[in-house]
Scaffold this active site. Structure first.
Site, mmCIF file in Angstrom:
data_model
loop_
_atom_site.group_PDB
_atom_site.id
_atom_site.type_symbol
_atom_site.label_atom_id
_atom_site.label_comp_id
_atom_site.label_asym_id
_atom_site.label_seq_id
_atom_site.Cartn_x
_atom_site.Cartn_y
_atom_site.Cartn_z
ATOM 1 C CG ASP A 74 -78.978 81.563 -48.262
ATOM 2 O OD1 ASP A 74 -78.632 80.074 -48.057
ATOM 3 O OD2 ASP A 74 -78.587 81.636 -49.312
ATOM 4 C CG ASN A 143 -81.453 87.521 -58.324
ATOM 5 O OD1 ASN A 143 -81.633 86.949 -57.867
ATOM 6 N ND2 ASN A 143 -83.003 87.059 -57.522
ATOM 7 C CG HIS A 145 -79.727 85.573 -55.483
ATOM 8 N ND1 HIS A 145 -81.129 85.027 -55.547
ATOM 9 C CD2 HIS A 145 -78.957 84.430 -54.942
ATOM 10 C CE1 HIS A 145 -81.204 83.413 -55.846
ATOM 11 N NE2 HIS A 145 -79.604 82.935 -55.786
HETATM 12 P P1 PGA Z 1 -78.434 76.776 -58.376
HETATM 13 O O1 PGA Z 1 -79.047 78.282 -57.678
HETATM 14 O O2 PGA Z 1 -77.424 76.439 -57.992
HETATM 15 O O3 PGA Z 1 -80.277 75.906 -58.078
HETATM 16 O O4 PGA Z 1 -78.813 77.233 -59.991
HETATM 17 C C1 PGA Z 1 -77.580 79.162 -57.614
HETATM 18 C C2 PGA Z 1 -78.774 80.909 -56.582
HETATM 19 O O5 PGA Z 1 -79.355 80.913 -56.555
HETATM 20 O O6 PGA Z 1 -77.442 80.653 -55.615
#
Ligand code: PGA
Length: 274
Positions: A74, A143, A145
């Site tokens: 992404d 959340n 995702h």
């Molecule tokens: P993080 O993010 O590794 O910084 O916790 C994970 C994500 O949002 O996919």
């Protein structure tokens, strides 16, 4: 069919270091078997230990990643790979360059294309042309995702432009210490695109992710929590969770919660009936 056969594997490891090492071993095993493997790596804080482990192996001469292909998951809409607030640039600096990957074998997310719809379709075609993902390594968003498939993302979604939730833009802004503007739109690989991978590893660390992990794995699949779609990957999905992240999971088996790199036994859980 044996329910276990389609079960997701959850490996609970003691801490973040073990999560990184366990995932690195999966990468090593994949590349040993398939030196030109097609792999997706996540960004965020979760994979930093994984990257350090892999870079150390490359520097020690025990791992060669120069022939793998990487598909970026992404990036922010309108942001190019040289922009300071680019996830592609972040991945390049944190991992691709220090791990001596061949950047010509890295498929970037074409988020700065003047025609994002066509560019997203071309990304799907490029992935299909190399036979799809051999391995998708993912982080879990607070959340729910996966990549930037935000709540509302359907199981049949493909690479596309999406709106980000305010919580995701805040999370992203924190990666750059709130010093750079973060677009409220992104281009992301789709849920269906990820689900087609031959092997999927979901890395989850920390107590803050324990509730979202429980809902992702032990509640019915729903677009409200896109990571829950991963249940449908069945035994192609392996969750590598540290003890804190796994602390709210129902125990599918008795025995110690922390298992030593999977040797003491793998905890399997059946997907809910749909
Ligand atoms: P993080 O993010 O590794 O910084 O916790 C994970 C994500 O949002 O996919």
């Amino acid at each position: 069919m044996e329910p276990e056969q389609s079960g997701v594997t959850v490996r609970v490891v003691p801490d973040a270091a073990a999560m990184s090492r366990t995932t690195a071993e999966i990468v090593v095993e994949t590349v040993r078997r398939l030196p030109e493997a097609v792999i997706a790596f996540p960004t965020g804080s979760t994979p930093l230990g994984l990257f350090a482990d892999l870079i150390a192996r490359v520097e020690a001469g025990t791992l060669d990643l120069s022939r793998i292909r990487v598909f970026c998951l992404d990036d922010y809409l309108g942001v190019g790979p040289d922009d300071p607030n680019s996830l592609t640039r972040w991945l390049r600096d944190a991992f691709l360059e220090p791990a001596r990957l061949d950047l010509s074998r890295v498929q970037m997310m074409p988020a700065a294309s003047p025609d994002p719809v066509a560019a997203a379709a071309n990304y799907e075609t490029a992935l299909a042309d190399v036979g799809g993902l051999d391995l998708a390594i993912l982080g879990l968003g607070p959340n729910g995702h996966i990549a930037y498939n935000e709540p509302g993302a359907t199981a049949d979604s493909r690479t596309r432009v999406v709106d980000l939730t305010p919580s995701s833009t805040e999370q992203a802004s924190a990666y750059w210490h709130d010093t750079l503007p973060i677009s409220s739109r992104a281009m992301t690989i789709g849920v269906a695109t990820l689900l087609a991978a031959r092997r999927i590893v979901l890395m989850v660390g920390g107590e803050a992710k324990s509730e979202v992990l429980r809902r992702a794995l032990q509640k019915p699949m729903t677009a409200d929590l896109p990571a829950s779609w991963l249940q449908s990957a069945g035994d192609r999905l392996e969750v590598i969770a540290d003890q804190a992240a796994a602390s709210k999971l129902d125990e599918p088996t008795s025995g110690p919660r922390a298992i030593d790199e999977g040797r003491a036994g793998r905890q399997r859980q059946s997907p809910p009936s749909v």
